[in-house]
Design a protein around this motif. Structure first.
Motif, PDB file in Angstrom:
ATOM      1  N   ASN A  33       0.469  -7.894   9.066  1.00  0.00           N
ATOM      2  CA  ASN A  33       1.090  -7.629   7.769  1.00  0.00           C
ATOM      3  C   ASN A  33      -0.016  -7.358   6.757  1.00  0.00           C
ATOM      4  O   ASN A  33      -0.725  -8.269   6.357  1.00  0.00           O
ATOM      5  CB  ASN A  33       1.936  -8.824   7.312  1.00  0.00           C
ATOM      6  CG  ASN A  33       3.178  -8.975   8.148  1.00  0.00           C
ATOM      7  OD1 ASN A  33       4.015  -8.099   8.172  1.00  0.00           O
ATOM      8  ND2 ASN A  33       3.275 -10.077   8.866  1.00  0.00           N
ATOM      9  N   VAL A  34      -0.138  -6.112   6.373  1.00  0.00           N
ATOM     10  CA  VAL A  34      -1.197  -5.692   5.462  1.00  0.00           C
ATOM     11  C   VAL A  34      -0.619  -5.643   4.048  1.00  0.00           C
ATOM     12  O   VAL A  34       0.271  -4.842   3.765  1.00  0.00           O
ATOM     13  CB  VAL A  34      -1.765  -4.322   5.877  1.00  0.00           C
ATOM     14  CG1 VAL A  34      -2.830  -3.860   4.892  1.00  0.00           C
ATOM     15  CG2 VAL A  34      -2.324  -4.399   7.299  1.00  0.00           C
ATOM     16  N   CYS A  35      -1.123  -6.506   3.186  1.00  0.00           N
ATOM     17  CA  CYS A  35      -0.627  -6.590   1.813  1.00  0.00           C
ATOM     18  C   CYS A  35      -1.647  -5.987   0.852  1.00  0.00           C
ATOM     19  O   CYS A  35      -2.848  -6.214   0.986  1.00  0.00           O
ATOM     20  CB  CYS A  35      -0.360  -8.045   1.436  1.00  0.00           C
ATOM     21  SG  CYS A  35       0.932  -8.800   2.444  1.00  0.00           S
ATOM     22  N   PHE A  36      -1.137  -5.203  -0.097  1.00  0.00           N
ATOM     23  CA  PHE A  36      -2.007  -4.582  -1.083  1.00  0.00           C
ATOM     24  C   PHE A  36      -1.225  -4.307  -2.355  1.00  0.00           C
ATOM     25  O   PHE A  36       0.010  -4.323  -2.352  1.00  0.00           O
ATOM     26  CB  PHE A  36      -2.661  -3.297  -0.536  1.00  0.00           C
ATOM     27  CG  PHE A  36      -1.705  -2.229  -0.081  1.00  0.00           C
ATOM     28  CD1 PHE A  36      -1.447  -1.124  -0.872  1.00  0.00           C
ATOM     29  CD2 PHE A  36      -1.077  -2.308   1.156  1.00  0.00           C
ATOM     30  CE1 PHE A  36      -0.584  -0.121  -0.457  1.00  0.00           C
ATOM     31  CE2 PHE A  36      -0.209  -1.312   1.586  1.00  0.00           C
ATOM     32  CZ  PHE A  36       0.033  -0.211   0.782  1.00  0.00           C
ATOM     33  N   VAL A  37      -1.952  -4.102  -3.443  1.00  0.00           N
ATOM     34  CA  VAL A  37      -1.356  -3.846  -4.754  1.00  0.00           C
ATOM     35  C   VAL A  37      -2.082  -2.666  -5.388  1.00  0.00           C
ATOM     36  O   VAL A  37      -3.093  -2.190  -4.872  1.00  0.00           O
ATOM     37  CB  VAL A  37      -1.463  -5.085  -5.681  1.00  0.00           C
ATOM     38  CG1 VAL A  37      -0.657  -6.255  -5.139  1.00  0.00           C
ATOM     39  CG2 VAL A  37      -2.908  -5.487  -5.901  1.00  0.00           C
ATOM     40  N   MET A  38      -1.576  -2.242  -6.534  1.00  0.00           N
ATOM     41  CA  MET A  38      -2.266  -1.211  -7.299  1.00  0.00           C
ATOM     42  C   MET A  38      -3.480  -1.855  -7.957  1.00  0.00           C
ATOM     43  O   MET A  38      -3.423  -2.994  -8.418  1.00  0.00           O
ATOM     44  CB  MET A  38      -1.350  -0.618  -8.375  1.00  0.00           C
ATOM     45  CG  MET A  38      -0.028  -0.037  -7.863  1.00  0.00           C
ATOM     46  SD  MET A  38      -0.166   1.185  -6.543  1.00  0.00           S
ATOM     47  CE  MET A  38      -0.844   2.580  -7.415  1.00  0.00           C
ATOM     48  N   ALA A  39      -4.577  -1.138  -7.999  1.00  0.00           N
ATOM     49  CA  ALA A  39      -5.800  -1.644  -8.603  1.00  0.00           C
ATOM     50  C   ALA A  39      -5.648  -1.753 -10.119  1.00  0.00           C
ATOM     51  O   ALA A  39      -4.745  -1.146 -10.717  1.00  0.00           O
ATOM     52  CB  ALA A  39      -6.971  -0.727  -8.253  1.00  0.00           C
ATOM     53  N   THR A  40      -6.539  -2.497 -10.720  1.00  0.00           N
ATOM     54  CA  THR A  40      -6.558  -2.647 -12.167  1.00  0.00           C
ATOM     55  C   THR A  40      -6.594  -1.281 -12.831  1.00  0.00           C
ATOM     56  O   THR A  40      -7.386  -0.418 -12.454  1.00  0.00           O
ATOM     57  CB  THR A  40      -7.787  -3.473 -12.598  1.00  0.00           C
ATOM     58  OG1 THR A  40      -7.726  -4.748 -11.946  1.00  0.00           O
ATOM     59  CG2 THR A  40      -7.833  -3.662 -14.103  1.00  0.00           C
ATOM     60  N   GLY A  41      -5.704  -1.096 -13.778  1.00  0.00           N
ATOM     61  CA  GLY A  41      -5.599   0.181 -14.471  1.00  0.00           C
ATOM     62  C   GLY A  41      -4.522   1.089 -13.897  1.00  0.00           C
ATOM     63  O   GLY A  41      -4.128   2.060 -14.530  1.00  0.00           O
ATOM     64  N   TYR A  42      -4.060   0.770 -12.697  1.00  0.00           N
ATOM     65  CA  TYR A  42      -3.024   1.579 -12.034  1.00  0.00           C
ATOM     66  C   TYR A  42      -1.729   0.796 -11.802  1.00  0.00           C
ATOM     67  O   TYR A  42      -0.813   1.290 -11.156  1.00  0.00           O
ATOM     68  CB  TYR A  42      -3.536   2.109 -10.689  1.00  0.00           C
ATOM     69  CG  TYR A  42      -4.710   3.041 -10.826  1.00  0.00           C
ATOM     70  CD1 TYR A  42      -4.518   4.382 -11.141  1.00  0.00           C
ATOM     71  CD2 TYR A  42      -6.010   2.580 -10.646  1.00  0.00           C
ATOM     72  CE1 TYR A  42      -5.606   5.235 -11.272  1.00  0.00           C
ATOM     73  CE2 TYR A  42      -7.101   3.423 -10.780  1.00  0.00           C
ATOM     74  CZ  TYR A  42      -6.889   4.752 -11.090  1.00  0.00           C
ATOM     75  OH  TYR A  42      -7.958   5.609 -11.224  1.00  0.00           O
ATOM     76  N   GLU A  43      -1.666  -0.421 -12.338  1.00  0.00           N
ATOM     77  CA  GLU A  43      -0.509  -1.289 -12.077  1.00  0.00           C
ATOM     78  C   GLU A  43       0.820  -0.625 -12.430  1.00  0.00           C
ATOM     79  O   GLU A  43       1.823  -0.853 -11.777  1.00  0.00           O
ATOM     80  CB  GLU A  43      -0.628  -2.609 -12.860  1.00  0.00           C
ATOM     81  CG  GLU A  43      -1.863  -3.408 -12.567  1.00  0.00           C
ATOM     82  CD  GLU A  43      -3.031  -3.118 -13.503  1.00  0.00           C
ATOM     83  OE1 GLU A  43      -3.948  -3.945 -13.545  1.00  0.00           O
ATOM     84  OE2 GLU A  43      -3.032  -2.073 -14.186  1.00  0.00           O
TER      85      GLU A  43
END
Length: 95
Positions: free
Chosen positions: A29-39
């Motif tokens: 299960n690969v979890c990731f988010v938008m980077a700072t500035g792209y939220e």
């Protein structure tokens, strides 16, 4: 190989960031988010991915972000499709 492919893109792509430190990363299960500035682009990327047939990557409702489950039944071609979508979205955002 599937986890390596996806984590390599997360690490390379400036608009995404992994949620686990490298030594604690899951290979299933690969979890990731938008980077700072792209939220603010989270919903846009989810729609972008969904348009390309990538369903079920929305993260937990209380955490947000994305979760790609890459268990044995997921072929490497499916992971490559997600990587391709991440790269295409990056190019679109960079315009």
């Amino acid at each position: 190989a599937k986890a390596d492919l996806l984590y390599a893109e997360i690490d390379r792509n400036p608009i995404f960031v992994g949620t686990a430190v490298p030594e604690d990363r899951s290979i299933m299960n690969v979890c990731f988010v938008m980077a700072t500035g792209y939220e603010g682009l989270e919903k846009d990327f989810l729609a972008f991915a969904t348009e390309r047939g990538l369903d079920g990557i929305k993260g937990h409702r209380s955490v947000g972000g994305f979760r790609a489950s890459i268990y044995n039944a997921m072929p490497i071609e499916g992971v490559q499709a997600l990587v391709d979508a991440m790269q295409a979205f990056e190019k679109q955002v960079a315009k």
